[in-house]
Design a protein around this motif. Structure first.
Motif, short mmCIF file in Angstrom:
data_model
loop_
_atom_site.label_atom_id
_atom_site.label_comp_id
_atom_site.label_asym_id
_atom_site.label_seq_id
_atom_site.Cartn_x
_atom_site.Cartn_y
_atom_site.Cartn_z
N PHE A 117 119.21 -22.74 -12.01
CA PHE A 117 118.55 -21.87 -12.09
C PHE A 117 116.95 -22.54 -12.57
O PHE A 117 117.10 -23.42 -13.15
CB PHE A 117 118.76 -20.74 -13.06
CG PHE A 117 120.14 -19.80 -12.44
CD1 PHE A 117 119.94 -18.76 -11.81
CD2 PHE A 117 121.39 -20.47 -12.83
CE1 PHE A 117 121.00 -18.18 -11.19
CE2 PHE A 117 122.23 -19.83 -12.22
CZ PHE A 117 122.36 -18.66 -11.72
N GLY A 118 115.91 -21.68 -12.25
CA GLY A 118 114.73 -22.31 -12.71
C GLY A 118 113.49 -21.06 -12.66
O GLY A 118 113.68 -20.02 -12.27
N VAL A 119 112.46 -21.56 -13.47
CA VAL A 119 111.42 -20.70 -13.61
C VAL A 119 109.95 -21.40 -13.39
O VAL A 119 109.92 -22.56 -13.75
CB VAL A 119 111.30 -20.03 -14.79
CG1 VAL A 119 109.73 -19.30 -15.28
CG2 VAL A 119 112.42 -19.27 -15.37
N ASN A 120 109.22 -20.91 -12.41
CA ASN A 120 107.99 -21.66 -12.04
C ASN A 120 106.79 -21.03 -13.00
O ASN A 120 106.85 -19.57 -13.00
CB ASN A 120 107.45 -21.15 -10.57
CG ASN A 120 108.62 -22.01 -9.92
OD1 ASN A 120 109.02 -23.07 -10.06
ND2 ASN A 120 109.14 -21.46 -8.62
N LEU A 121 106.12 -21.86 -13.61
CA LEU A 121 105.18 -21.60 -14.59
C LEU A 121 103.58 -21.87 -14.24
O LEU A 121 103.52 -23.24 -13.78
CB LEU A 121 105.41 -21.95 -15.95
CG LEU A 121 106.67 -21.26 -16.70
CD1 LEU A 121 107.07 -21.87 -17.96
CD2 LEU A 121 106.28 -19.80 -16.80
N PRO A 122 102.75 -21.36 -14.55
CA PRO A 122 101.36 -21.86 -14.14
C PRO A 122 100.73 -22.79 -15.10
O PRO A 122 101.44 -22.89 -16.28
CB PRO A 122 100.53 -20.46 -14.08
CG PRO A 122 101.02 -19.70 -14.79
CD PRO A 122 102.60 -20.03 -14.75
N ALA A 123 99.80 -23.69 -14.76
CA ALA A 123 99.18 -24.62 -15.89
C ALA A 123 98.99 -23.94 -16.96
O ALA A 123 98.10 -22.73 -16.80
CB ALA A 123 98.23 -25.40 -15.25
#
Length: 442
Positions: A419-425
């Motif tokens: 599982f994963g989460v994409n986060l902005p800079a």
């Protein structure tokens, strides 16, 4: 002058409660300890005084015994035992050779209910009821019945066997009269009894036997108490009335209420049982359970106050406290307490578990940064079958003592157990992130 045969029912006296003296000696082997206990038990029982029962036996005792015998026969016949048509409780008699004698189990089974048409009858109270009813003679026909019994014995005694065989044994004659209402012809020829007296006497016997009350039953609603389990007596609260009831199996054995799965406090059960036990050793009125049904259990609160992914209500139910962390294995079956609660199995029962052990310990996090725009991905491993049972979240802070912000970005499945989460800079030079695991709805 020859005597006449008479009989009487005598309840077996309750054996005394004997305390066996025993002192543990660490220098002895287990076999020697056991032998000492056996010797002590023998001595304790031999020291008890033998119970001696002395009673006069009369014609009325014989009548009461034969009425009780008839009641037993009627009950067994009603339960389909056709052999009871020739039943005898006096198997030692030569005249009763060939008659059917019920076993102890068959007699004790009469104290148990089969259905509404076949209730249970306590034997000793039934016998006592017959004796008391004859002594009072207040029921219609009982005075006439007693007169018939006395007259049968008077005629037999007066003959003094001057004509052997002319007058059968009075016990047999009285037994037949109770059963069929017919008086032996040789007795009838000289009896000072009118036809109406004979009719009323037989009707009185029938009415007396019909008046013996079965064991009283009731349907009672109860609620589990905080101390219902783990005590010698199984006590529940009456609902909605105030008071308590103690539950028993037959023979006053405490009813063990779902001992391997203690019901939560407040669980509502409905008991159908006998209400003739009294208080006994439990200080509250007892019920001998015929059937028990769980009506409802309190809805568990969706609170996980200590953040161990186990609902507080379930922790208190199974473990009695919130001291666990889910990583333990309380029943030693290889499945963690957390997995068992998520699986819906009993973490206190080694035979109740799922089919596959999984690792539900906090996952390791991997951060992958995109060098082009500074965005990044946080990934972690978690068993896919348990993804829907856990809510994943992301929290952030610009400094460790600052305000905590919940990121509204759900974790998505990237592959098997991944599982994963994409986060902005981040907009600031420094930012801290925390992956949280919680129970949905908590």
């Amino acid at each position: 002058i020859l005597g006449r045969e008479m009989v009487r029912l005598i309840p077996v006296p309750r054996p005394p409660d004997v305390e066996v003296p025993s002192t543990y000696n660490v220098s002895l082997t287990p076999a020697q300890q056991a032998n000492n206990w056996v010797l002590g038990a023998k001595a304790a029982y031999l020291a008890q005084a033998r119970v001696r029962i002395t009673n006069d036996i009369s014609v009325m005792d014989t009548l009461a015994t034969l009425l009780f015998e008839r009641k037993i026969a009627d009950l067994l016949l009603d339960r389909g035992n056709t052999n009871a048509a020739s039943l005898s409780l006096l198997s030692y008699r030569a005249n009763d050779a060939g008659r059917y004698t019920p076993s102890s189990k068959e007699l004790l089974d009469l104290e148990k209910r089969i259905d509404n048409s076949h209730p249970g009858f306590l034997l000793q109270p039934s016998a006592a009821f017959i004796e008391n009813a004859l002594a009072a003679a207040a029921m219609p026909g009982l005075v006439d019945l007693k007169s018939v019994a006395w007259e049968i014995y008077r005629i037999s005694s007066a003959s003094n066997n001057a004509a052997p065989g002319k007058y059968p044994y009075p016990l047999d004659v009285l037994r037949t009269f109770i059963s069929d209402g017919f008086l032996h012809s040789n007795y009838l020829a000289v009896a000072a009894l009118s036809p109406s007296v004979l009719t009323q006497a037989h009707d009185g016997a029938s009415n007396l036997l019909q008046s013996i009350a079965p064991r009283p039953t009731a349907v009672i609603n109860l609620a589990v108490r905080s101390d219902t389990f783990g005590r010698p007596c199984t006590i529940l609260d009456l609902v909605p009335a105030s008071g308590q009831r103690a539950l028993f199996h037959p023979d006053n054995i405490s009813y063990r209420l779902l001992e391997s799965f203690n019901l939560p406090v407040g669980s509502a059960v409905q008991v159908f049982g006998y209400t003739d036990l009294g208080a006994g050793d439990c200080s509250v009125e007892g019920i001998e359970v015929i059937s028990l049904a769980l009506n409802s259990a309190p809805i568990p609160t969706l609170i996980d106050s200590d953040g161990d992914l186990m609902l507080d209500s379930l922790e208190l139910l199974y473990f009695g406290s919130l001291g666990g962390n889910g990583a333990g294995d309380s029943d030693g079956d290889g499945f963690s307490d957390l997995q068992e609660l998520l699986d819906g199995t009993n973490p206190m029962d080694g035979l109740n578990h799922g089919s596959l052990i999984v690792d539900l310990s906090p996952p390791a996090l991997v951060m992958l940064v995109n060098p082009i725009d500074g965005s990044f991905t946080i990934t972690f491993n978690w068993p896919s079958a348990y993804a829907s049972k856990i809510k994943f979240g992301i929290q952030s802070q610009t400094d460790l003592g600052g305000v905590i912000t919940t990121e509204l970005l759900p974790a998505v499945q990237l592959g098997p157990d991944l599982f994963g989460v994409n986060l902005p800079a981040p907009a600031t030079e420094t930012k801290f992130y925390l992956v949280t695991l919680s129970l949905p709805g908590s």
